[in-house]
Design an enzyme around this catalytic site. Sequence first.
Site, PDB file in Angstrom:
ATOM      1  N   SER A  80     -20.983   1.689   9.625  1.00 13.80           N
ATOM      2  CA  SER A  80     -21.894   2.819   9.822  1.00 13.80           C
ATOM      3  C   SER A  80     -21.430   3.735  10.960  1.00 13.80           C
ATOM      4  CB  SER A  80     -23.283   2.270  10.160  1.00 13.80           C
ATOM      5  OG  SER A  80     -24.105   3.286  10.690  1.00 13.80           O
ATOM      6  N   ASN A  81     -21.260   5.011  10.641  1.00  9.58           N
ATOM      7  CA  ASN A  81     -20.971   6.007  11.682  1.00  9.58           C
ATOM      8  C   ASN A  81     -22.184   6.196  12.584  1.00  9.58           C
ATOM      9  OD1 ASN A  81     -18.312   6.899  10.736  1.00  9.58           O
ATOM     10  ND2 ASN A  81     -19.432   7.677   8.957  1.00  9.58           N
TER      11      ASN A  81
END
Length: 343
Positions: A80-81
Amino acid sequence: MSIHYPARERLANLPTPLQPLHKITERFSRPYGGPNIWVKRDDLTESAMSGNKLRKLEFIIAEAKAQGCNTLITCGGEQSNHCRATALAAARTGLKSHLILRQNAGGATSDTPDGNLLVDYLAGAKVSLYPLKEYVNQLPQLFGEWASYYLKRGDRALCIPTGGSDGLGIWGYILGAEELLADCRDNGFEPDRLICASGSGGTQAGLTLGCQMLGAQTRVTGYAVCDSEDYFVSKIRDDIRLWAEAYSQVFPFDAEQIHVSDKYIGPGYGVAGEEIFQTISLVAQLEGILLDPVYTGKAFYGLLKDIEQGLYADCRHVVFVHTGGHFGVFPQRTGFSAAWGQQ
Ligand SMILES: *Cc1c(COP(=O)(O)O)cnc(C)c1O
């Protein structure tokens, strides 16, 4: 109208640049009578904290501080960014972070963390990894358990939903829309379309609402990287309803203006086909800009395909919002092996 924003913790380097993509336009738009393609460089909001999530976190972290929280709990996929940006932004602002992460469908996480996950650890985040099924079935309970864990220790945690997308995070891209419309005005045009990748819908929600609030004729199209068109239309409508309730906004949002394409998801979230790896390599070679295989590569590929099919023939200027994701390139390195040197 002039928009009154809630408190904001300044973390991003704003405004980000707006740049024309001359070579891509010549090669992939002109032959089909398509528009000028521009890119809004939200991959440059910061260095390690880069990407669209930082705009949302500016408002989320200000709210956490207003509530007296010392910890941020959030969730997402292993790469996840949003979680990576949250971990770094928490460190920067003196907060603790705890990430509830969904393991890849393949199962066990490698002993050597890569990409975003590596940065999560470097930033000092507490990381809890859950198998796909447990994560999907029990996410609200996991948030509840960890929030009470912190409360018992005398800490106070703010729970941030997937992608920071809710009635609070949406402010990030209302402000983003205001900035982007001003950039375009400085360049002598009003954009016909804004294009973004949609994962949890908050970016698209903010851009769509912001454009309407500012009276722009601009249409926003989100290219889904997971979930259906129907899902995004109702998610975006819900986020905007929550926003209106929480901030006593009476703005008459027109939900007919939520436009989503779910034609370019490919094999699934985080899984890209050969055409996506080639698009990423092509854009890097022609424009010196790095897209990613989870979000922006798919959305940009979808945009070029739709231009080819004449869907943008009535447009003069289209702005692609580059939402970041650079760290997502590296864990997928093997996917690129056939992609370079082919253009
Ligand atoms: C999260 C993310 C998106 C999608 O934004 P949402 O607001 O979740 O729809 C797009 N691109 C990148 C690189 C992201 O990290």
